[in-house]
Design a protein around this motif. Structure first.
Motif, PDB file in Angstrom:
ATOM      1  N   TRP A   1     -23.375  19.698   4.878  1.00  0.00           N
ATOM      2  CA  TRP A   1     -23.507  18.319   5.358  1.00  0.00           C
ATOM      3  C   TRP A   1     -22.184  17.832   5.961  1.00  0.00           C
ATOM      4  O   TRP A   1     -22.133  17.285   7.063  1.00  0.00           O
ATOM      5  CB  TRP A   1     -23.951  17.434   4.204  1.00  0.00           C
ATOM      6  N   ALA A   2     -21.085  18.062   5.229  1.00  0.00           N
ATOM      7  CA  ALA A   2     -19.775  17.635   5.716  1.00  0.00           C
ATOM      8  C   ALA A   2     -19.388  18.382   6.991  1.00  0.00           C
ATOM      9  O   ALA A   2     -18.856  17.793   7.941  1.00  0.00           O
ATOM     10  CB  ALA A   2     -18.729  17.869   4.630  1.00  0.00           C
ATOM     11  N   ALA A   3     -19.673  19.694   7.017  1.00  0.00           N
ATOM     12  CA  ALA A   3     -19.318  20.494   8.195  1.00  0.00           C
ATOM     13  C   ALA A   3     -20.069  20.022   9.434  1.00  0.00           C
ATOM     14  O   ALA A   3     -19.497  19.912  10.524  1.00  0.00           O
ATOM     15  CB  ALA A   3     -19.609  21.972   7.930  1.00  0.00           C
ATOM     16  N   GLN A   4     -21.372  19.730   9.268  1.00  0.00           N
ATOM     17  CA  GLN A   4     -22.163  19.302  10.431  1.00  0.00           C
ATOM     18  C   GLN A   4     -21.820  17.883  10.873  1.00  0.00           C
ATOM     19  O   GLN A   4     -21.901  17.567  12.058  1.00  0.00           O
ATOM     20  CB  GLN A   4     -23.654  19.436  10.114  1.00  0.00           C
ATOM     21  N   THR A   5     -21.467  17.030   9.926  1.00  0.00           N
ATOM     22  CA  THR A   5     -21.025  15.685  10.296  1.00  0.00           C
ATOM     23  C   THR A   5     -19.767  15.762  11.156  1.00  0.00           C
ATOM     24  O   THR A   5     -19.646  15.065  12.176  1.00  0.00           O
ATOM     25  CB  THR A   5     -20.749  14.838   9.048  1.00  0.00           C
ATOM     26  N   LEU A   6     -18.857  16.634  10.775  1.00  0.00           N
ATOM     27  CA  LEU A   6     -17.633  16.832  11.552  1.00  0.00           C
ATOM     28  C   LEU A   6     -17.948  17.381  12.941  1.00  0.00           C
ATOM     29  O   LEU A   6     -17.403  16.922  13.953  1.00  0.00           O
ATOM     30  CB  LEU A   6     -16.708  17.801  10.807  1.00  0.00           C
ATOM     31  N   SER A   7     -18.868  18.344  12.999  1.00  0.00           N
ATOM     32  CA  SER A   7     -19.223  18.952  14.272  1.00  0.00           C
ATOM     33  C   SER A   7     -19.901  17.954  15.203  1.00  0.00           C
ATOM     34  O   SER A   7     -19.605  17.899  16.404  1.00  0.00           O
ATOM     35  CB  SER A   7     -20.145  20.154  14.040  1.00  0.00           C
ATOM     36  N   VAL A   8     -20.825  17.139  14.662  1.00  0.00           N
ATOM     37  CA  VAL A   8     -21.513  16.142  15.482  1.00  0.00           C
ATOM     38  C   VAL A   8     -20.532  15.097  16.001  1.00  0.00           C
ATOM     39  O   VAL A   8     -20.626  14.635  17.142  1.00  0.00           O
ATOM     40  CB  VAL A   8     -22.649  15.475  14.681  1.00  0.00           C
ATOM     41  N   ALA A   9     -19.581  14.711  15.156  1.00  0.00           N
ATOM     42  CA  ALA A   9     -18.560  13.763  15.597  1.00  0.00           C
ATOM     43  C   ALA A   9     -17.777  14.338  16.773  1.00  0.00           C
ATOM     44  O   ALA A   9     -17.462  13.636  17.742  1.00  0.00           O
ATOM     45  CB  ALA A   9     -17.622  13.425  14.443  1.00  0.00           C
ATOM     46  N   GLY A  10     -17.461  15.635  16.706  1.00  0.00           N
ATOM     47  CA  GLY A  10     -16.762  16.283  17.813  1.00  0.00           C
ATOM     48  C   GLY A  10     -17.597  16.321  19.068  1.00  0.00           C
ATOM     49  O   GLY A  10     -17.098  16.090  20.181  1.00  0.00           O
ATOM     50  N   ASP A  11     -18.892  16.601  18.915  1.00  0.00           N
ATOM     51  CA  ASP A  11     -19.783  16.620  20.071  1.00  0.00           C
ATOM     52  C   ASP A  11     -19.816  15.271  20.779  1.00  0.00           C
ATOM     53  O   ASP A  11     -19.915  15.190  22.009  1.00  0.00           O
ATOM     54  CB  ASP A  11     -21.210  16.981  19.635  1.00  0.00           C
ATOM     55  N   SER A  12     -19.758  14.202  19.995  1.00  0.00           N
ATOM     56  CA  SER A  12     -19.805  12.868  20.594  1.00  0.00           C
ATOM     57  C   SER A  12     -18.541  12.572  21.400  1.00  0.00           C
ATOM     58  O   SER A  12     -18.558  11.729  22.301  1.00  0.00           O
ATOM     59  CB  SER A  12     -20.005  11.805  19.510  1.00  0.00           C
ATOM     60  N   PHE A  13     -17.443  13.270  21.084  1.00  0.00           N
ATOM     61  CA  PHE A  13     -16.233  13.141  21.897  1.00  0.00           C
ATOM     62  C   PHE A  13     -16.489  13.731  23.290  1.00  0.00           C
ATOM     63  O   PHE A  13     -16.193  13.120  24.310  1.00  0.00           O
ATOM     64  CB  PHE A  13     -15.058  13.872  21.239  1.00  0.00           C
TER      65      PHE A  13
END
Length: 420
Positions: free
Chosen positions: A24-36
């Motif tokens: 969950w934490a890993a994907q939250t971080l990845s999605v946040a990066g995608d939004s950049f």
């Protein structure tokens, strides 16, 4: 799924489960990066070329690469160890996106984006298909919906905060810095996935591969045959193909309108897209009660009709806040329509076909998207955003009207006779 039944797991919060919490934490971080990257890439192209047509063409090429990868992604996920595959996908995206800020240090390299983005989108498609299967291996069958809810909730929140931060970073340090942050988050996601444990079924192996005589084309055709055999899914697939053609490049048009027509800085563009993403969260919350009270047909058709009105109004908007509000309405309606469509597909498709049906659905209805994105970008640059948005809005309204005279208007199509 893990076969071992741990005592008290059903009452234990999922975020306290070591494997799910890490994922969950890993994907939250990845999605946040995608939004950049969501706003950094269009801004990078706009800064270097000033051309919305280039933005549309790049989106089209990247979309075509994702569609091509989607044809084979399901077979890769079934034949290979899924955790290893996800880690490799994240590391590959970290490398390819990390090349952008390194190359840009020596000056704009637009050609590199035509290499990096298609590769990144293709690898991302494989990751998304694997992601869907891995979730089932992290939680018990009776808690899958809860797990998906948590993952989507944080993804939506990251979609709100990410563009806000990306706009600030792009405005202060340039769009390449925002893309560099995106690359770093993929590395963090790979590290997190490396520490999770998957059950045998979720991990995947060569034993689960399709028979050797079945190739990717046959696997895709099995899903396509089911889509064509079900009256409502067939209608949705055809109509959504035209919706995607009209709207696939709409984000580029929104960024161009804010930057070129309204003269807004990068930070404001990030704020607008971040605030507008609240509409997507609202749509996701409203989708289930809307479908329950009004039925599938009214929810899906009404959402697309309102999408058309919002897009048409966006083109005529002369202020930042009116543009933000209309973008939020558009994203909210997209959420409602998308969730209703996906839920119906899950309800009427046999479990053993769901992967192939999903792959076929994505491949078919996204096939016109890359062409539409290129056309939309060219038209916005030549005829202006107002004209393009009026045409797109009218097209969405026309599709909603057509749907009224198809099987898609049914209130409860999941109760109809199943397709062969």
């Amino acid at each position: 799924m893990r076969t071992k039944d741990r005592g008290g797991e059903s009452a234990r919060p999922l975020w306290r489960d070591r494997d799910f919490g890490t994922f969950w934490a890993a994907q939250t971080l990845s999605v946040a990066g995608d939004s950049f990257a969501y706003i950094a890439v269009p801004l990078l192209v706009l800064h270097a070329t000033g051309s919305v047509a280039q933005m549309g063409l790049l989106t089209g090429v990247s979309g075509a690469a994702a569609i091509g990868a989607g044809t084979f992604a399901g077979i890769l996920v079934d034949r290979l160890d899924r955790r290893t595959l996800l880690i490799c996908c994240d590391l590959a995206r970290m490398v390819v996106y990390g090349l952008v800020p390194l190359a840009w240090a020596f000056g704009p390299q637009i050609w590199l984006l035509y290499v990096v983005l298609p590769i990144g989108e293709a690898v991302g498609m494989v990751f998304q298909v694997g992601y869907v299967t891995v979730v089932r291996g992290l939680v018990r069958d009776d808690r899958v919906t809860e797990g998906n809810g948590l993952l989507y909730a944080t993804a939506a929140a990251a979609g709100v905060l990410g563009p806000l931060l990306a706009g600030v970073v792009a405005g202060r340090f340039g769009p390449t810095a925002a893309i560099g942050i995106d690359a770093a988050t993929f590395g963090g996601s790979a590290l997190g996935i490396a520490f999770i444990r998957l059950g045998r079924q979720a991990a995947g192996s060569a034993d689960a591969a399709p028979p050797p005589h079945q190739g990717a084309w046959q696997e895709l055709l099995a899903g396509a045959r089911f889509l064509w055999g079900h009256p409502v899914l067939r209608t949705l697939t055809v109509l959504l193909s035209f919706v995607i053609f009209l709207t696939f490049g709409l984000t580029n048009v929104i960024v161009y309108h804010l930057k070129h027509d309204l003269g807004q800085p990068d930070a404001t563009i990030g704020t607008v897209l971040g605030v507008a993403a609240l509409g997507a969260i609202a749509g996701a919350i409203l989708a289930a009660p809307l479908r329950r009270t009004t039925g599938f047909g009214r929810s899906w058709i009404g959402a697309h009709g309102l999408c058309g009105l919002a897009v048409a109004g966006f083109g005529a908007s002369g202020g930042v806040w009116s543009a933000t509000a209309l973008a939020a309405v558009y994203l909210g309606c997209v959420s409602v329509a998308g969730i209703c469509s996906m839920s119906l597909r899950q309800q009427v498709t046999p479990g053993h076909l769901l992967g192939r049906v999903t792959s076929a659905f994505w491949t078919i209805h996204f096939s016109l998207g890359p062409v539409g994105a290129a056309v939309l970008g060219w038209a916005a640059g030549r005829y202006g955003v107002t004209m393009v948005c009026l045409i797109v809005g009218a097209g969405c309204l026309l599709i909603a009207v057509i749907a009224l005279f198809t099987p898609a208007h049914q209130a409860n199509p999941e109760r109809s006779a199943a397709a062969p």
